[in-house]
Design a protein around this motif. Structure first.
Motif, mmCIF file in Angstrom:
data_model
loop_
_atom_site.group_PDB
_atom_site.id
_atom_site.type_symbol
_atom_site.label_atom_id
_atom_site.label_comp_id
_atom_site.label_asym_id
_atom_site.label_seq_id
_atom_site.Cartn_x
_atom_site.Cartn_y
_atom_site.Cartn_z
ATOM 1 N N GLY A 14 37.798 16.922 60.642
ATOM 2 C CA GLY A 14 37.429 17.393 61.973
ATOM 3 C C GLY A 14 38.589 17.992 62.744
ATOM 4 N N ALA A 15 39.760 17.372 62.647
ATOM 5 C CA ALA A 15 40.927 17.880 63.370
ATOM 6 C C ALA A 15 41.345 19.243 62.819
ATOM 7 C CB ALA A 15 42.085 16.886 63.281
ATOM 8 N N TRP A 16 41.327 19.396 61.495
ATOM 9 C CA TRP A 16 41.708 20.679 60.892
ATOM 10 C C TRP A 16 40.738 21.778 61.265
ATOM 11 C CZ3 TRP A 16 46.349 21.498 59.360
ATOM 12 C CH2 TRP A 16 47.112 20.442 58.873
ATOM 13 N N ALA A 90 32.911 29.389 58.594
ATOM 14 C CA ALA A 90 31.811 28.801 57.825
ATOM 15 C C ALA A 90 32.290 28.421 56.425
ATOM 16 C CB ALA A 90 30.641 29.779 57.752
ATOM 17 N N LEU A 91 33.076 29.275 55.803
ATOM 18 C CA LEU A 91 33.603 28.983 54.471
ATOM 19 C C LEU A 91 34.473 27.728 54.484
ATOM 20 C CD1 LEU A 91 33.907 29.891 51.512
ATOM 21 C CD2 LEU A 91 35.886 31.229 52.242
ATOM 22 N N MET A 92 35.312 27.587 55.506
ATOM 23 C CA MET A 92 36.152 26.383 55.607
ATOM 24 C C MET A 92 35.293 25.133 55.765
ATOM 25 S SD MET A 92 39.493 27.836 57.747
ATOM 26 C CE MET A 92 39.371 26.572 58.935
ATOM 27 N N HIS A 93 34.225 25.210 56.571
ATOM 28 C CA HIS A 93 33.325 24.060 56.727
ATOM 29 C C HIS A 93 32.639 23.728 55.403
ATOM 30 C CE1 HIS A 93 33.494 22.986 60.940
ATOM 31 N NE2 HIS A 93 33.377 24.253 61.296
ATOM 32 N N VAL A 94 32.222 24.741 54.655
ATOM 33 C CA VAL A 94 31.558 24.502 53.366
ATOM 34 C C VAL A 94 32.523 23.858 52.376
ATOM 35 C CG1 VAL A 94 30.502 25.645 51.371
ATOM 36 C CG2 VAL A 94 29.788 26.262 53.679
ATOM 37 N N VAL A 95 33.777 24.291 52.357
ATOM 38 C CA VAL A 95 34.767 23.687 51.463
ATOM 39 C C VAL A 95 34.951 22.211 51.793
ATOM 40 C CG1 VAL A 95 37.238 23.682 50.869
ATOM 41 C CG2 VAL A 95 35.957 25.834 50.919
ATOM 42 N N ILE A 102 31.392 14.765 47.480
ATOM 43 C CA ILE A 102 31.701 14.163 46.185
ATOM 44 C C ILE A 102 31.680 12.639 46.286
ATOM 45 C CG2 ILE A 102 33.550 13.898 44.468
ATOM 46 C CD1 ILE A 102 34.267 16.843 45.023
ATOM 47 N N THR A 103 32.054 12.118 47.431
ATOM 48 C CA THR A 103 32.048 10.668 47.630
ATOM 49 C C THR A 103 30.760 10.264 48.334
ATOM 50 O OG1 THR A 103 33.053 10.735 49.809
ATOM 51 C CG2 THR A 103 34.551 10.727 47.928
ATOM 52 N N ILE A 104 30.305 9.080 48.104
ATOM 53 C CA ILE A 104 29.075 8.605 48.750
ATOM 54 C C ILE A 104 29.294 8.403 50.248
ATOM 55 C CG2 ILE A 104 27.464 6.664 48.902
ATOM 56 C CD1 ILE A 104 27.768 6.400 45.865
ATOM 57 N N ILE A 105 30.426 7.841 50.616
ATOM 58 C CA ILE A 105 30.693 7.592 52.031
ATOM 59 C C ILE A 105 30.885 8.888 52.815
ATOM 60 C CG2 ILE A 105 33.194 7.362 51.876
ATOM 61 C CD1 ILE A 105 32.831 4.931 53.818
ATOM 62 N N GLY A 106 31.255 9.974 52.137
ATOM 63 C CA GLY A 106 31.497 11.236 52.822
ATOM 64 C C GLY A 106 30.259 12.080 53.063
ATOM 65 N N ILE A 107 29.098 11.680 52.548
ATOM 66 C CA ILE A 107 27.896 12.507 52.667
ATOM 67 C C ILE A 107 27.496 12.787 54.119
ATOM 68 C CG2 ILE A 107 25.408 12.578 52.174
ATOM 69 C CD1 ILE A 107 26.104 11.425 49.409
ATOM 70 N N PRO A 108 27.493 11.821 55.041
ATOM 71 C CA PRO A 108 27.145 12.162 56.429
ATOM 72 C C PRO A 108 28.129 13.159 57.052
ATOM 73 C CG PRO A 108 27.240 9.774 56.154
ATOM 74 C CD PRO A 108 27.711 10.391 54.880
ATOM 75 N N PHE A 109 29.383 13.070 56.662
ATOM 76 C CA PHE A 109 30.389 13.986 57.185
ATOM 77 C C PHE A 109 30.224 15.374 56.558
ATOM 78 C CE2 PHE A 109 32.057 9.661 57.324
ATOM 79 C CZ PHE A 109 32.183 9.522 58.690
ATOM 80 N N ALA A 110 29.841 15.405 55.287
ATOM 81 C CA ALA A 110 29.559 16.686 54.633
ATOM 82 C C ALA A 110 28.388 17.375 55.326
ATOM 83 C CB ALA A 110 29.249 16.463 53.153
ATOM 84 N N TRP A 111 27.364 16.609 55.665
ATOM 85 C CA TRP A 111 26.204 17.162 56.365
ATOM 86 C C TRP A 111 26.626 17.738 57.718
ATOM 87 C CZ3 TRP A 111 21.818 19.029 55.118
ATOM 88 C CH2 TRP A 111 20.845 19.240 56.080
ATOM 89 N N ALA A 112 27.498 17.048 58.434
ATOM 90 C CA ALA A 112 27.983 17.547 59.731
ATOM 91 C C ALA A 112 28.748 18.852 59.540
ATOM 92 C CB ALA A 112 28.859 16.498 60.410
ATOM 93 N N HIS A 113 29.543 18.955 58.478
ATOM 94 C CA HIS A 113 30.260 20.204 58.206
ATOM 95 C C HIS A 113 29.287 21.337 57.912
ATOM 96 C CE1 HIS A 113 34.559 19.526 58.414
ATOM 97 N NE2 HIS A 113 34.429 18.386 57.748
ATOM 98 N N LEU A 114 28.205 21.047 57.205
ATOM 99 C CA LEU A 114 27.216 22.094 56.914
ATOM 100 C C LEU A 114 26.518 22.562 58.189
ATOM 101 C CD1 LEU A 114 25.709 20.849 53.538
ATOM 102 C CD2 LEU A 114 27.342 22.713 53.928
ATOM 103 N N LYS A 115 26.218 21.637 59.100
ATOM 104 C CA LYS A 115 25.636 22.051 60.385
ATOM 105 C C LYS A 115 26.612 22.943 61.151
ATOM 106 C CE LYS A 115 24.564 18.239 62.397
ATOM 107 N NZ LYS A 115 24.049 17.181 63.249
ATOM 108 N N LEU A 116 27.881 22.582 61.137
ATOM 109 C CA LEU A 116 28.892 23.390 61.819
ATOM 110 C C LEU A 116 29.090 24.737 61.129
ATOM 111 C CD1 LEU A 116 31.276 20.500 62.739
ATOM 112 C CD2 LEU A 116 30.336 22.141 64.362
ATOM 113 N N ALA A 117 28.895 24.798 59.827
ATOM 114 C CA ALA A 117 28.995 26.082 59.119
ATOM 115 C C ALA A 117 27.911 27.032 59.612
ATOM 116 C CB ALA A 117 28.878 25.873 57.611
ATOM 117 N N GLY A 118 26.714 26.508 59.847
ATOM 118 C CA GLY A 118 25.643 27.341 60.396
ATOM 119 C C GLY A 118 25.971 27.847 61.787
ATOM 120 N N ILE A 119 26.546 27.002 62.597
ATOM 121 C CA ILE A 119 26.948 27.405 63.948
ATOM 122 C C ILE A 119 28.081 28.428 63.875
ATOM 123 C CG2 ILE A 119 27.981 26.587 66.107
ATOM 124 C CD1 ILE A 119 26.489 23.919 65.542
#
Length: 142
Positions: A14-16, A90-95, A102-119
């Motif tokens: 998020g900070a990056w 958007a590309l940075m958010h997708v990366v 890849i990690t199970i605990i990171g899935i909610p954060f990955a989803w948030a990045h995908l929403k931000l990629a759309g924005i």
């Protein structure tokens, strides 16, 4: 719960990404004609720092009235934004999303990045509101 998720989010990209949005804002502001996009990029940078508990909604749907950013000029603005800055944000958010998914605990954060990629692709005409206010207009028409 949102506070805890936001703290973890900041550590997991998020900070990056907020920094990336601020870089886009500075680049837009330097061009002078990009100042309207710079303001929007700063708002979304703040949202990128704390996405949990907030959401992006179309401004006309939330306020109940159209404005320059939600009409045809907003579409033109979004196209310009997409070409100049939207695609790389958007590309940075997708990366980040792929890395976190890849990690199970990171899935909610990955989803948030995908929403931000759309924005990142189409931000003009959007506003950031608390999730509990997202479904109802701030100023209903009478």
């Amino acid at each position: 719960m949102s506070l805890l998720l936001n703290i973890i989010w900041i550590l997991l990209g998020g900070a990056w990404m907020a920094f990336g949005w601020l870089v886009a804002a500075v680049i837009m502001a330097v061009t002078i004609i990009g100042i309207p996009w710079a303001r929007a990029a700063v708002n979304i940078a703040l949202y990128t720092l704390m996405p949990f508990g907030y959401t992006a909604v179309p401004r006309d749907r939330h306020t109940g009235q159209e404005d320059i950013g939600t009409g045809p000029l907003g579409t033109i603005g979004n196209i310009i934004w997409l070409v100049l800055a939207g695609w790389w944000l958007a590309l940075m958010h997708v990366v980040w999303a792929i890395a976190l998914a890849i990690t199970i605990i990171g899935i909610p954060f990955a989803w948030a990045h995908l929403k931000l990629a759309g924005i990142a692709l189409w931000p003009v005409g959007k506003m950031i509101v608390p999730k509990d206010e997202a479904g109802m207009p701030a100023h209903p028409r009478v």
